[in-house]
Design an enzyme around this catalytic site. Structure first.
Site, mmCIF file in Angstrom:
data_model
loop_
_atom_site.group_PDB
_atom_site.id
_atom_site.type_symbol
_atom_site.label_atom_id
_atom_site.label_comp_id
_atom_site.label_asym_id
_atom_site.label_seq_id
_atom_site.Cartn_x
_atom_site.Cartn_y
_atom_site.Cartn_z
ATOM 1 C CD GLU A 99 -0.961 0.562 3.806
ATOM 2 O OE1 GLU A 99 -1.410 1.971 3.659
ATOM 3 O OE2 GLU A 99 -1.268 -0.218 4.732
ATOM 4 C CE LYS A 152 -6.570 6.569 5.747
ATOM 5 N NZ LYS A 152 -6.899 6.772 7.270
ATOM 6 C CG ASP A 154 -15.224 5.025 11.878
ATOM 7 O OD1 ASP A 154 -14.928 4.471 11.018
ATOM 8 O OD2 ASP A 154 -14.474 5.917 12.331
ATOM 9 C CB SER A 172 -11.999 -0.273 8.497
ATOM 10 O OG SER A 172 -11.318 -0.172 7.048
ATOM 11 C CB ALA A 173 -14.000 0.231 3.233
ATOM 12 C CG ASP A 174 -8.867 -1.670 5.723
ATOM 13 O OD1 ASP A 174 -9.326 -1.041 4.441
ATOM 14 O OD2 ASP A 174 -8.096 -1.225 6.266
ATOM 15 C CE LYS A 218 -3.497 1.175 10.576
ATOM 16 N NZ LYS A 218 -4.090 0.477 9.299
#
Length: 310
Positions: free
Chosen positions: A26, A88, A140, A142-144, A161
């Site tokens: 990335e 980002k 919230d 993440s789209a990950d 994380k």
């Protein structure tokens, strides 16, 4: 035939054509994850680690209206110097950044999608995004995670994380049917620390075992990622109780400053690095290189197993 938006570096294109191991990287870690010039230096060193492991590195970013798969040193330098002025880019941002010819650094989700379009099956990062703390109120997530549920690219990381809600993230990964395997230990790691306090759903002890699992999953028609959690080397890890103290302080600072959305993670990482006297940054760099070693080995093993198109 490749997608018209793709611009694949010749070295990467040749490796893919010859079914040689390629590892995606990335670019958000370059623009938003570390200060200049250490970010560029780290990016180049990580690429070299992958080469030393017998694979071809392919750092991914969006430049001049193209999804670039493989960057040269000048492009890496430009990304590193531009820092937070670079977009980002997650999935929702890709059409805008492409159509406006903006410079974009790709997150885990966007990098996975572009890697998949290019035919790359292994991706190395630091840590994945996930369910944020307080997500029961903020929603919230993440789209990950949703990208991992549908895109067949394995992700090698140091776990989730530690600024996130690791327990809820593991639950959500299970809901999405994403295999989570920790390399070489039973405890699931937490980015800066080798243990999160959570038991890993799965454990494998060699790159070949992981590659075999990937092959079995995809040959059965089970689309989506395999998350490979690789613990940070013990000599660089930060004790969980110490990092948690800094995380809570950084979260409070973010809340007081009104920081929301995709700006939260870069702010937290920067604040924690400052408050730990650079110790967390050293751990971050060490774990990315460690992941690159494992990622190259997995890609090499998987390349050897591919007897037929998947």
């Amino acid at each position: 035939m490749y997608h018209p938006y793709l611009l694949i570096q010749p070295e990467v294109q040749q490796a893919l054509a010859e079914a040689k191991p390629v590892v995606a990287l990335e670019s958000t870690i370059i623009s938003h994850g570390m200060p200049y010039p250490r970010n560029v230096q780290t990016a180049l060193e990580v690429e070299q680690v992958i080469r030393d492991g017998g694979a071809v590195p392919a750092t991914i970013a969006i430049l001049d209206g193209k999804l670039c798969v493989g960057l040269n040193s000048d492009q890496l330098e430009k990304l590193g110097k531009s820092g937070h002025s670079v977009w980002k880019v997650s999935l929702r941002d890709m059409p805008y950044v492409l159509s406006q010819n903006l410079m974009g650094a790709t997150t885990v989700a966007a990098t996975m999608r572009i890697a998949s379009m290019a035919g790359i099956r292994v991706f190395v990062t630091g840590g994945i995004g996930g369910v944020h703390r307080g997500a029961e109120d903020s929603m919230d997530i993440s789209a990950d995670l949703t990208e991992m549920a549908q895109t067949s690219v394995s992700v090698v990381s140091a776990g989730v994380k530690s600024i996130l809600d690791i327990g809820r993230t593991l639950e959500y990964l299970e809901t999405l049917g994403i295999p989570v395997v920790t390399f070489g230990q039973d405890s699931f790691p937490s980015f800066y620390s080798s243990s999160s306090g959570f038991h890993s759903p799965l454990r494998l002890d060699s790159a070949m075992e992981i590659a075999s699992m990937m092959k079995a999953k995809w040959e059965m028609g089970l689309n989506g990622s395999v998350l490979v959690a690789n613990p940070v080397p013990s000599e660089f890890e930060v004790k969980p109780e110490e990092i948690e103290k800094h995380i809570l302080k950084a979260l409070d600072d973010a809340n007081q400053s009104g920081i929301r959305g995709k700006e939260v993670t870069p702010f937290l990482l920067k604040t924690i690095a400052e408050n730990t006297g650079g110790e967390s940054l050293d751990a971050n760099i060490a774990l990315v290189k460690n992941n690159a070693v494992l990622g190259a080995a997995i890609s090499k093993a998987f390349s050897g197993l591919r007897s037929s198109p998947l």
